[in-house]
Design a protein around this motif. Structure first.
Motif, PDB file in Angstrom:
ATOM      1  N   TYR A 124      30.432  41.731  31.639  1.00 46.54           N
ATOM      2  CA  TYR A 124      31.237  42.777  32.271  1.00 46.54           C
ATOM      3  C   TYR A 124      32.628  42.247  32.601  1.00 46.54           C
ATOM      4  CZ  TYR A 124      31.102  47.408  34.525  1.00 46.54           C
ATOM      5  OH  TYR A 124      31.281  48.729  34.835  1.00 46.54           O
ATOM      6  N   ARG A 125      32.655  41.068  33.213  1.00 47.59           N
ATOM      7  CA  ARG A 125      33.936  40.462  33.593  1.00 47.59           C
ATOM      8  C   ARG A 125      34.770  40.153  32.360  1.00 47.59           C
ATOM      9  NH1 ARG A 125      32.045  36.706  36.804  1.00 47.59           N
ATOM     10  NH2 ARG A 125      31.617  35.311  35.057  1.00 47.59           N
ATOM     11  N   ALA A 126      34.152  39.585  31.336  1.00 44.73           N
ATOM     12  CA  ALA A 126      34.890  39.232  30.117  1.00 44.73           C
ATOM     13  C   ALA A 126      35.452  40.470  29.437  1.00 44.73           C
ATOM     14  CB  ALA A 126      33.969  38.465  29.163  1.00 44.73           C
ATOM     15  N   GLY A 127      34.681  41.570  29.443  1.00 47.92           N
ATOM     16  CA  GLY A 127      35.170  42.795  28.817  1.00 47.92           C
ATOM     17  C   GLY A 127      36.389  43.358  29.532  1.00 47.92           C
ATOM     18  N   LEU A 128      36.376  43.316  30.861  1.00 49.91           N
ATOM     19  CA  LEU A 128      37.534  43.808  31.604  1.00 49.91           C
ATOM     20  C   LEU A 128      38.752  42.911  31.402  1.00 49.91           C
ATOM     21  CD1 LEU A 128      35.925  44.924  35.003  1.00 49.91           C
ATOM     22  CD2 LEU A 128      36.759  46.385  33.145  1.00 49.91           C
ATOM     23  N   ILE A 129      38.542  41.605  31.357  1.00 53.06           N
ATOM     24  CA  ILE A 129      39.658  40.679  31.149  1.00 53.06           C
ATOM     25  C   ILE A 129      40.255  40.876  29.763  1.00 53.06           C
ATOM     26  CG2 ILE A 129      40.254  38.240  30.865  1.00 53.06           C
ATOM     27  CD1 ILE A 129      38.285  37.637  33.140  1.00 53.06           C
ATOM     28  N   ALA A 130      39.404  41.096  28.766  1.00 51.21           N
ATOM     29  CA  ALA A 130      39.912  41.321  27.412  1.00 51.21           C
ATOM     30  C   ALA A 130      40.760  42.584  27.342  1.00 51.21           C
ATOM     31  CB  ALA A 130      38.744  41.410  26.430  1.00 51.21           C
ATOM     32  N   ARG A 131      40.402  43.563  28.114  1.00 54.20           N
ATOM     33  CA  ARG A 131      41.117  44.834  28.093  1.00 54.20           C
ATOM     34  C   ARG A 131      42.363  44.810  28.976  1.00 54.20           C
ATOM     35  NH1 ARG A 131      37.644  50.105  27.282  1.00 54.20           N
ATOM     36  NH2 ARG A 131      39.275  51.486  26.520  1.00 54.20           N
ATOM     37  N   PHE A 132      42.288  44.040  30.074  1.00 52.26           N
ATOM     38  CA  PHE A 132      43.407  43.955  31.021  1.00 52.26           C
ATOM     39  C   PHE A 132      43.746  42.479  31.256  1.00 52.26           C
ATOM     40  CE2 PHE A 132      40.925  47.772  31.985  1.00 52.26           C
ATOM     41  CZ  PHE A 132      41.897  48.764  31.987  1.00 52.26           C
ATOM     42  N   PRO A 133      44.272  41.781  30.254  1.00 49.61           N
ATOM     43  CA  PRO A 133      44.494  40.331  30.389  1.00 49.61           C
ATOM     44  C   PRO A 133      45.450  39.966  31.519  1.00 49.61           C
ATOM     45  CG  PRO A 133      45.563  41.201  28.418  1.00 49.61           C
ATOM     46  CD  PRO A 133      44.683  42.284  28.924  1.00 49.61           C
ATOM     47  N   ALA A 134      46.408  40.838  31.820  1.00 48.11           N
ATOM     48  CA  ALA A 134      47.356  40.532  32.893  1.00 48.11           C
ATOM     49  C   ALA A 134      46.691  40.548  34.266  1.00 48.11           C
ATOM     50  CB  ALA A 134      48.517  41.532  32.864  1.00 48.11           C
ATOM     51  N   GLU A 135      45.491  41.116  34.348  1.00 43.80           N
ATOM     52  CA  GLU A 135      44.778  41.232  35.632  1.00 43.80           C
ATOM     53  C   GLU A 135      43.643  40.221  35.756  1.00 43.80           C
ATOM     54  OE1 GLU A 135      45.507  43.039  38.126  1.00 43.80           O
ATOM     55  OE2 GLU A 135      46.667  44.772  37.481  1.00 43.80           O
ATOM     56  N   ARG A 136      43.685  39.155  34.959  1.00 41.73           N
ATOM     57  CA  ARG A 136      42.581  38.189  34.966  1.00 41.73           C
ATOM     58  C   ARG A 136      42.280  37.675  36.381  1.00 41.73           C
ATOM     59  NH1 ARG A 136      39.937  34.132  31.947  1.00 41.73           N
ATOM     60  NH2 ARG A 136      40.915  34.819  30.004  1.00 41.73           N
ATOM     61  N   ALA A 137      43.295  37.254  37.102  1.00 43.07           N
ATOM     62  CA  ALA A 137      43.065  36.667  38.425  1.00 43.07           C
ATOM     63  C   ALA A 137      42.406  37.676  39.357  1.00 43.07           C
ATOM     64  CB  ALA A 137      44.374  36.165  39.018  1.00 43.07           C
ATOM     65  N   GLY A 138      42.890  38.912  39.341  1.00 42.70           N
ATOM     66  CA  GLY A 138      42.315  39.939  40.202  1.00 42.70           C
ATOM     67  C   GLY A 138      40.877  40.278  39.815  1.00 42.70           C
ATOM     68  N   ILE A 139      40.591  40.333  38.514  1.00 42.91           N
ATOM     69  CA  ILE A 139      39.230  40.633  38.057  1.00 42.91           C
ATOM     70  C   ILE A 139      38.275  39.523  38.473  1.00 42.91           C
ATOM     71  CG2 ILE A 139      37.782  40.892  35.996  1.00 42.91           C
ATOM     72  CD1 ILE A 139      40.251  42.244  34.665  1.00 42.91           C
ATOM     73  N   GLU A 140      38.697  38.287  38.323  1.00 36.62           N
ATOM     74  CA  GLU A 140      37.832  37.175  38.726  1.00 36.62           C
ATOM     75  C   GLU A 140      37.613  37.175  40.242  1.00 36.62           C
ATOM     76  OE1 GLU A 140      39.809  33.790  37.061  1.00 36.62           O
ATOM     77  OE2 GLU A 140      38.761  33.983  35.136  1.00 36.62           O
ATOM     78  N   ALA A 141      38.649  37.503  41.003  1.00 37.14           N
ATOM     79  CA  ALA A 141      38.495  37.590  42.460  1.00 37.14           C
ATOM     80  C   ALA A 141      37.565  38.740  42.831  1.00 37.14           C
ATOM     81  CB  ALA A 141      39.864  37.775  43.114  1.00 37.14           C
ATOM     82  N   LEU A 142      37.650  39.845  42.090  1.00 42.36           N
ATOM     83  CA  LEU A 142      36.789  40.997  42.342  1.00 42.36           C
ATOM     84  C   LEU A 142      35.322  40.620  42.171  1.00 42.36           C
ATOM     85  CD1 LEU A 142      36.333  44.076  42.766  1.00 42.36           C
ATOM     86  CD2 LEU A 142      36.600  44.313  40.291  1.00 42.36           C
ATOM     87  N   PHE A 143      35.005  39.933  41.082  1.00 41.71           N
ATOM     88  CA  PHE A 143      33.603  39.585  40.831  1.00 41.71           C
ATOM     89  C   PHE A 143      33.112  38.500  41.789  1.00 41.71           C
ATOM     90  CE2 PHE A 143      34.155  42.138  37.115  1.00 41.71           C
ATOM     91  CZ  PHE A 143      32.878  42.604  36.811  1.00 41.71           C
ATOM     92  N   ARG A 144      34.005  37.630  42.237  1.00 40.28           N
ATOM     93  CA  ARG A 144      33.595  36.665  43.268  1.00 40.28           C
ATOM     94  C   ARG A 144      33.236  37.388  44.556  1.00 40.28           C
ATOM     95  NH1 ARG A 144      37.911  33.495  41.143  1.00 40.28           N
ATOM     96  NH2 ARG A 144      39.298  34.202  42.818  1.00 40.28           N
ATOM     97  N   LEU A 145      34.028  38.398  44.914  1.00 43.14           N
ATOM     98  CA  LEU A 145      33.752  39.159  46.127  1.00 43.14           C
ATOM     99  C   LEU A 145      32.457  39.960  45.976  1.00 43.14           C
ATOM    100  CD1 LEU A 145      34.536  40.081  48.940  1.00 43.14           C
ATOM    101  CD2 LEU A 145      36.033  41.813  47.901  1.00 43.14           C
ATOM    102  N   ILE A 146      32.230  40.542  44.807  1.00 43.77           N
ATOM    103  CA  ILE A 146      30.983  41.271  44.561  1.00 43.77           C
ATOM    104  C   ILE A 146      29.787  40.348  44.779  1.00 43.77           C
ATOM    105  CG2 ILE A 146      29.569  42.306  42.734  1.00 43.77           C
ATOM    106  CD1 ILE A 146      32.174  43.572  41.650  1.00 43.77           C
ATOM    107  N   ALA A 147      29.876  39.124  44.273  1.00 41.32           N
ATOM    108  CA  ALA A 147      28.777  38.163  44.445  1.00 41.32           C
ATOM    109  C   ALA A 147      28.574  37.829  45.915  1.00 41.32           C
ATOM    110  CB  ALA A 147      29.061  36.898  43.642  1.00 41.32           C
TER     111      ALA A 147
END
Length: 571
Positions: A124-147
């Protein structure tokens, strides 16, 4: 109506006993969970359901040879040793089987842009990063918070229980495992992590359409719960959603109890502050030292409990809480099998790109497709018909037994939330005897929903052989939820609190202020199937004595470790 799908039975004259060990009002997933947990400790339980079939929003029905599920479109956490699998196997002795939906399990079409929900956080995380590469840091922070939010629901569940040990554990777990972001509005938290509005919509849309509220009101931890719930995929009950209630009814009967349908409860009887049983609508009195209401907190406190006669009114546990959003549900019968019609196993969620627009607009704003198109018709039924984005589900493609049971036929459902006031002019009318303007409103909504179906799944055009629309009045009639809400009371930030003080829903604990009376189901903690069965488990825990609780949790542990034989815990 074909009887093969019905669950429970209407009691014969004089069949209902004078007394049981426990009475459960309502046969939804929560009520049946409580009933089975008590039955497995040797309690004789009577479940009273006002509908003609058991299951609540998990029930299925047939009409003219077509079969539909009503509320179960998929369930998560059913991989080996995951929570829902453990509870399912414990409750049914493994008799209830589940079929995986595959990968992806969801598809979101946001203003025509397609997103798919893959199985697994990494994918899920990889798919979002591939689609929104400029938002990598925010996506990774989002999934860390979800965990980090994985323990929020267990902490809140513990906090709903009585007793000093449970309360102390809840405080410790809450302090250690509930981040401050968990109870803040989901939109606010996501906006603080990612800037791209398309990405925000991709992240927020599932929680908004699955939980029926604006992301400005839903606490972030519920978004995280959904991600966690479907982390290993999604499943559908083999044999259709009626298989759930059918499997849960058996342990109740095995302990000497029964699931009675067409048996509405008129009121709960009290002796002072102690619940002593119920009075059925036909006047039959049933005594029980344990009374469990799984009929919703609103119905329990506003209808079933006698009004206090003292000079000083009792505190109202519902004060400040609002009902969740009502919905319409279009049931479709299609000529052709699922493969021929191109019906997906996964669910489809469709919006115009703004999942919150309907919920934020308020009464009288917006139309079905999220735009500003013309109103469907004239007069009251033809005024703007505000509805949310759509949720499309085809159980015929999910159930591996479907094609053998219904060759050459398919069914599906389209769900949309509606303004609570849309059907207000028709309240008080009787089922099958509604106002012509009500029928005109239903026809207009049906036309728009069908139009959207044909746009999203073109191969269905010309293949819809039967359809009928359920409305909030339908839900009120059959399920008894005031206003036709899908999830009972709203599960918003006001209900859960801000982390500094208790939320309004903290007053709705499974153990009520009346000795012997317990609440079960969605209003105890959270909405949906998982929330209902969790509420059912909490109610059973509270209703049992210390020895019964020990057996309950020992049985669940045996199920988790694979040692359960599915028999009574007393064996």
């Amino acid at each position: 109506m074909t009887r093969g799908v019905l669950v429970g039975r209407r009691p014969a004259p004089g069949e209902v006993a004078d007394a049981y060990d426990a009475v459960v009002i309502g046969s939804g997933a929560g009520g049946l969970t409580t009933a089975v947990c008590l039955a497995r400790q040797g309690r004789r339980v009577a479940v009273f359901e006002q509908h003609y079939t058991a299951g609540g929003y998990t029930h299925a029905y047939r009409r003219r040879g077509w079969e539909w599920d009503v509320g179960i479109h998929y369930v998560g956490q059913l991989a080996p040793r995951e929570p829902v699998r453990v509870l399912s196997d414990y409750l049914t002795g493994g008799a209830l089987r589940w079929a995986p939906l595959g990968d992806p399990y969801d598809e979101y079409r946001l203003a025509g842009e397609v997103h798919r929900a893959p199985v697994g956080f990494d994918s899920y995380r990889a798919g979002l990063i591939a689609r929104f590469p400029a938002e990598r840091a925010g996506i990774e922070a989002l999934f860390r918070l979800i965990a980090r939010c994985r323990a929020v629901l267990p902490a809140l569940a513990l906090g709903r229980l009585s007793g000093p040990v449970a309360r102390r554990l809840a405080r410790l777990l809450r302090a250690a495992a509930v981040p401050p972001e968990a109870l803040r509005p989901a939109r606010e938290v996501v906006a603080g992590l990612v800037r791209d509005e398309r990405l925000r919509q991709a992240v927020l849309t599932p929680s908004v359409l699955l939980l029926a509220d604006s992301s400005s009101r839903l606490p972030f931890f519920l978004l995280a719960v959904l991600f966690e719930h479907f982390r290993t995929g999604a499943w559908y009950p083999v044999g259709g959603s009626a298989a759930i209630a059918r499997a849960l009814a058996e342990p109740v009967r095995a302990a000497g109890g029964e699931v009675f349908v067409r048996t509405p409860v008129a009121r709960i009887t009290l002796d002072g502050t102690r619940a002593t049983g119920v009075v059925l609508a036909d006047g039959t009195r049933v005594r029980a030292p344990v009374v469990v209401s799984a009929a919703g907190a609103h119905h329990t406190y506003r209808t079933l409990l006698p009004r206090p006669s003292g000079a000083a009114p009792e505190p109202d546990p519902l004060e400040g809480l609002r009902n969740g959003y009502p919905f319409v549900l279009l049931f479709l019968g299609l000529d052709g099998d699922p493969a021929e019609l191109g019906l997906p196993r996964h669910n489809l969620m469709v919006t115009d790109g703004d999942c919150d627009a309907f919920f934020d607009a308020g009464a009288g704003k917006g139309v079905l497709d999220g735009g500003t198109g013309p109103a469907p018709g004239g007069g009251p039924a033809g005024s703007a018909a505000p509805t949310s984005g759509l949720f499309l589900s085809f159980s015929c493609a999910k159930d591996p037994t479907w094609t053998a049971r219904h060759p050459g036929r398919s069914t599906g459902e389209i769900l949309a939330y509606v303004d609570p006031e849309l059907f207000a002019p028709f309240r008080g009318s009787r089922w099958r005897d509604r106002d012509p303007e009500y029928l005109a409103l239903k026809a207009a909504l049906t036309e728009r929903l069908l139009d959207r179906l044909y746009r999203e799944l073109p191969r269905t055009r010309g293949r819809v052989a039967y359809h009928e629309l359920g409305t909030p009045l339908t839900a009120e009639h059959f399920a008894g939820w005031p206003g036709g809400s899908l999830y009972g009371l709203a599960k918003d930030v006001a209900a859960f609190g801000d982390g500094h003080g208790p939320g309004l829903a903290d007053r709705l604990r499974p153990r009520t202020a009346h000795d012997g009376l317990y609440l079960s189901g969605q209003d105890v903690l959270a909405g949906g199937f998982m929330g209902a069965v969790t509420g059912g488990l909490l109610a059973a825990h509270e209703a049992l004595d210390r020895r019964g609780r020990a057996r309950l949790w020992t049985g669940l542990l045996a199920s988790a470790t694979g040692r359960s034989r599915g028999t009574s815990d007393l064996a």
